[in-house]
Design a protein around this motif. Sequence first.
Motif, mmCIF file in Angstrom:
data_model
loop_
_atom_site.group_PDB
_atom_site.id
_atom_site.type_symbol
_atom_site.label_atom_id
_atom_site.label_comp_id
_atom_site.label_asym_id
_atom_site.label_seq_id
_atom_site.Cartn_x
_atom_site.Cartn_y
_atom_site.Cartn_z
ATOM 1 N N LYS A 186 -62.412 -24.386 -40.296
ATOM 2 C CA LYS A 186 -61.212 -25.167 -40.034
ATOM 3 C C LYS A 186 -61.107 -26.390 -40.942
ATOM 4 C CE LYS A 186 -60.791 -23.663 -35.242
ATOM 5 N NZ LYS A 186 -61.862 -22.697 -35.272
ATOM 6 N N ASP A 187 -62.075 -26.573 -41.841
ATOM 7 C CA ASP A 187 -62.023 -27.674 -42.795
ATOM 8 C C ASP A 187 -61.097 -27.354 -43.956
ATOM 9 O OD1 ASP A 187 -63.736 -29.112 -41.335
ATOM 10 O OD2 ASP A 187 -65.467 -28.917 -42.662
ATOM 11 N N PRO A 188 -60.485 -28.379 -44.574
ATOM 12 C CA PRO A 188 -59.718 -28.141 -45.802
ATOM 13 C C PRO A 188 -60.563 -27.509 -46.895
ATOM 14 C CG PRO A 188 -59.264 -30.330 -44.921
ATOM 15 C CD PRO A 188 -60.395 -29.766 -44.110
ATOM 16 N N ASP A 189 -61.873 -27.859 -46.926
ATOM 17 C CA ASP A 189 -62.752 -27.281 -47.941
ATOM 18 C C ASP A 189 -62.880 -25.772 -47.777
ATOM 19 O OD1 ASP A 189 -63.144 -29.750 -48.963
ATOM 20 O OD2 ASP A 189 -65.103 -30.084 -48.063
ATOM 21 N N ALA A 190 -62.887 -25.305 -46.527
ATOM 22 C CA ALA A 190 -62.986 -23.869 -46.277
ATOM 23 C C ALA A 190 -61.732 -23.142 -46.734
ATOM 24 C CB ALA A 190 -63.228 -23.611 -44.797
ATOM 25 N N VAL A 191 -60.570 -23.757 -46.499
ATOM 26 C CA VAL A 191 -59.309 -23.184 -46.972
ATOM 27 C C VAL A 191 -59.346 -23.072 -48.491
ATOM 28 C CG1 VAL A 191 -56.820 -23.498 -47.103
ATOM 29 C CG2 VAL A 191 -58.026 -24.065 -44.990
ATOM 30 N N LEU A 192 -59.848 -24.123 -49.148
ATOM 31 C CA LEU A 192 -59.969 -24.113 -50.606
ATOM 32 C C LEU A 192 -60.926 -23.003 -51.050
ATOM 33 C CD1 LEU A 192 -59.383 -25.417 -53.366
ATOM 34 C CD2 LEU A 192 -61.315 -26.958 -52.937
ATOM 35 N N GLN A 193 -62.017 -22.803 -50.302
ATOM 36 C CA GLN A 193 -62.996 -21.765 -50.639
ATOM 37 C C GLN A 193 -62.346 -20.387 -50.655
ATOM 38 O OE1 GLN A 193 -65.876 -21.191 -47.574
ATOM 39 N NE2 GLN A 193 -66.601 -19.260 -48.437
ATOM 40 N N TYR A 194 -61.621 -20.049 -49.600
ATOM 41 C CA TYR A 194 -60.995 -18.723 -49.519
ATOM 42 C C TYR A 194 -59.863 -18.575 -50.535
ATOM 43 C CZ TYR A 194 -63.602 -18.043 -45.176
ATOM 44 O OH TYR A 194 -64.599 -17.904 -44.252
ATOM 45 N N MET A 195 -59.149 -19.658 -50.799
ATOM 46 C CA MET A 195 -58.083 -19.609 -51.802
ATOM 47 C C MET A 195 -58.663 -19.367 -53.195
ATOM 48 S SD MET A 195 -55.071 -19.730 -50.571
ATOM 49 C CE MET A 195 -54.162 -20.081 -52.063
ATOM 50 N N LEU A 196 -59.772 -20.042 -53.506
ATOM 51 C CA LEU A 196 -60.427 -19.832 -54.802
ATOM 52 C C LEU A 196 -60.893 -18.391 -54.943
ATOM 53 C CD1 LEU A 196 -62.568 -23.070 -55.335
ATOM 54 C CD2 LEU A 196 -60.622 -22.300 -56.703
ATOM 55 N N GLU A 197 -61.396 -17.836 -53.839
ATOM 56 C CA GLU A 197 -61.853 -16.446 -53.867
ATOM 57 C C GLU A 197 -60.698 -15.497 -54.174
ATOM 58 O OE1 GLU A 197 -63.961 -13.513 -50.662
ATOM 59 O OE2 GLU A 197 -64.705 -15.577 -50.778
ATOM 60 N N ASN A 198 -59.542 -15.770 -53.578
ATOM 61 C CA ASN A 198 -58.372 -14.927 -53.840
ATOM 62 C C ASN A 198 -57.850 -15.098 -55.255
ATOM 63 O OD1 ASN A 198 -58.198 -13.630 -51.370
ATOM 64 N ND2 ASN A 198 -56.884 -15.172 -50.458
ATOM 65 N N VAL A 199 -57.794 -16.365 -55.707
ATOM 66 C CA VAL A 199 -57.226 -16.648 -57.026
ATOM 67 C C VAL A 199 -58.164 -16.173 -58.143
ATOM 68 C CG1 VAL A 199 -56.517 -18.483 -58.615
ATOM 69 C CG2 VAL A 199 -55.797 -18.559 -56.227
ATOM 70 N N LEU A 200 -59.446 -16.616 -58.072
ATOM 71 C CA LEU A 200 -60.401 -16.279 -59.131
ATOM 72 C C LEU A 200 -60.882 -14.831 -59.058
ATOM 73 C CD1 LEU A 200 -62.659 -19.481 -59.204
ATOM 74 C CD2 LEU A 200 -60.732 -18.916 -60.686
ATOM 75 N N GLY A 201 -60.900 -14.263 -57.838
ATOM 76 C CA GLY A 201 -61.432 -12.924 -57.681
ATOM 77 C C GLY A 201 -60.399 -11.822 -57.699
ATOM 78 N N PHE A 202 -59.106 -12.192 -57.717
ATOM 79 C CA PHE A 202 -58.098 -11.126 -57.681
ATOM 80 C C PHE A 202 -56.865 -11.460 -58.515
ATOM 81 C CE2 PHE A 202 -54.940 -8.271 -55.807
ATOM 82 C CZ PHE A 202 -55.666 -7.091 -55.754
ATOM 83 N N LEU A 203 -56.181 -12.559 -58.184
ATOM 84 C CA LEU A 203 -54.881 -12.832 -58.816
ATOM 85 C C LEU A 203 -54.998 -13.051 -60.321
ATOM 86 C CD1 LEU A 203 -53.255 -15.167 -56.119
ATOM 87 C CD2 LEU A 203 -52.895 -12.716 -56.479
ATOM 88 N N VAL A 204 -55.935 -13.893 -60.756
ATOM 89 C CA VAL A 204 -56.065 -14.197 -62.191
ATOM 90 C C VAL A 204 -56.523 -12.975 -62.987
ATOM 91 C CG1 VAL A 204 -57.341 -15.546 -63.901
ATOM 92 C CG2 VAL A 204 -56.369 -16.676 -61.887
ATOM 93 N N PRO A 205 -57.660 -12.343 -62.628
ATOM 94 C CA PRO A 205 -58.090 -11.184 -63.436
ATOM 95 C C PRO A 205 -57.110 -10.024 -63.387
ATOM 96 C CG PRO A 205 -59.459 -11.423 -61.478
ATOM 97 C CD PRO A 205 -58.641 -12.654 -61.575
ATOM 98 N N TYR A 206 -56.530 -9.751 -62.204
ATOM 99 C CA TYR A 206 -55.584 -8.645 -62.138
ATOM 100 C C TYR A 206 -54.275 -8.983 -62.845
ATOM 101 C CZ TYR A 206 -57.113 -4.391 -59.967
ATOM 102 O OH TYR A 206 -57.688 -3.170 -59.772
ATOM 103 N N GLY A 207 -53.917 -10.258 -62.897
ATOM 104 C CA GLY A 207 -52.759 -10.655 -63.698
ATOM 105 C C GLY A 207 -52.977 -10.361 -65.165
#
Length: 368
Positions: A186-207
Amino acid sequence: MGSSHSAMQMPHSNSSCAVDESIVSTPASTVTGTLILSIVFLLGFPGNLFVIWSILARARKQSVTTLLILNLALADGSLMALTPFFIAYLAFMNWKMGTVMCKVLFYLCLANMYASIYLIMLMSIYRLVSIVWPQRISVITGKRTITRVLAVMWLFVMVASIPALIYRDARRNKENRTVCDSFHDKDPDAVLQYMLENVLGFLVPYGIILVSYICILRRIRQTKFRRRIRSEKLILAIVVTFCLFWLPYHIINMVQVASALFPECSPKRILLEKIWKKFRAVTSTVAFISSCANPVLYFFAGKSYIRREGLAFMARLFEATGMDYTRKSRLNSQNSRDKDKDAEVVLQDKDRDSSTNSNSNIKLTTEK
């Protein structure tokens, strides 16, 4: 840092409206996950070992594509070696290996996810250069260049996976089970963690992969050589397969991030938490399938070599894949050279005609 997080952290199991946050909270999903992981291990571990052995022991020549496939098999094989730990976790619905193993195992899992997608991205970029800019392919096919690129990629993978070491922890849930989960959900840091995982692990490379294939398709339409070569089919199959198996996992990640953005005890938050808790175990285990799917793809792509080559059939497949790239690059380079020669011949003919005409004019003037 630990004290500040504790002060910011909202109550989990003590809250009357909290949803149990462990992936082992639903028996049906854990049973499904256990069965999937068991099949994945039985197929994926020996399959990736066979790919590694084929390249190292049987391949006569290692191309860039072969080297990338070797690294992909090493990453997938390492993950498959860890699978029994997760099978035990899901089967017993209890984490019995302590905090250190919790952090290390999930760190290695995240590193494998990043390594797999970025190796596939490098395959797509290499294919883009070999087809669209074949004259520059020699610049990036040197052994030193490829080694440096792979070293930088693995360094990035290790750094990008560090949040798993920070946020994962073995703790007790409200059902008095020990779970290995993120303890700052529930921390903002945790939200950032999952967002980074989505962005760096999927959106950027698949883009990048998507842009690469758009450019490749446009280039193929402009050339005379539209024959679908073996390497095109194989790498496209790897890209599509990885996307199909990892997309549900990233969707659940986004649902989990969205749930953390709503106020606690709100109906939307409770609904979203129920969704991601229900499907987290299944989507996580489905993502594991991608690590055992590649050897299966290689088997079907190279089955025509089995009768002739025996156990070396996969090595011959990878050699042929590398030759496809080289041949395609040479054809494109030869086309550009032929066009240059044709243009040069035309210019020479024009110069010859103009000089002939000028000489004729001089003769006529002299005669007059």
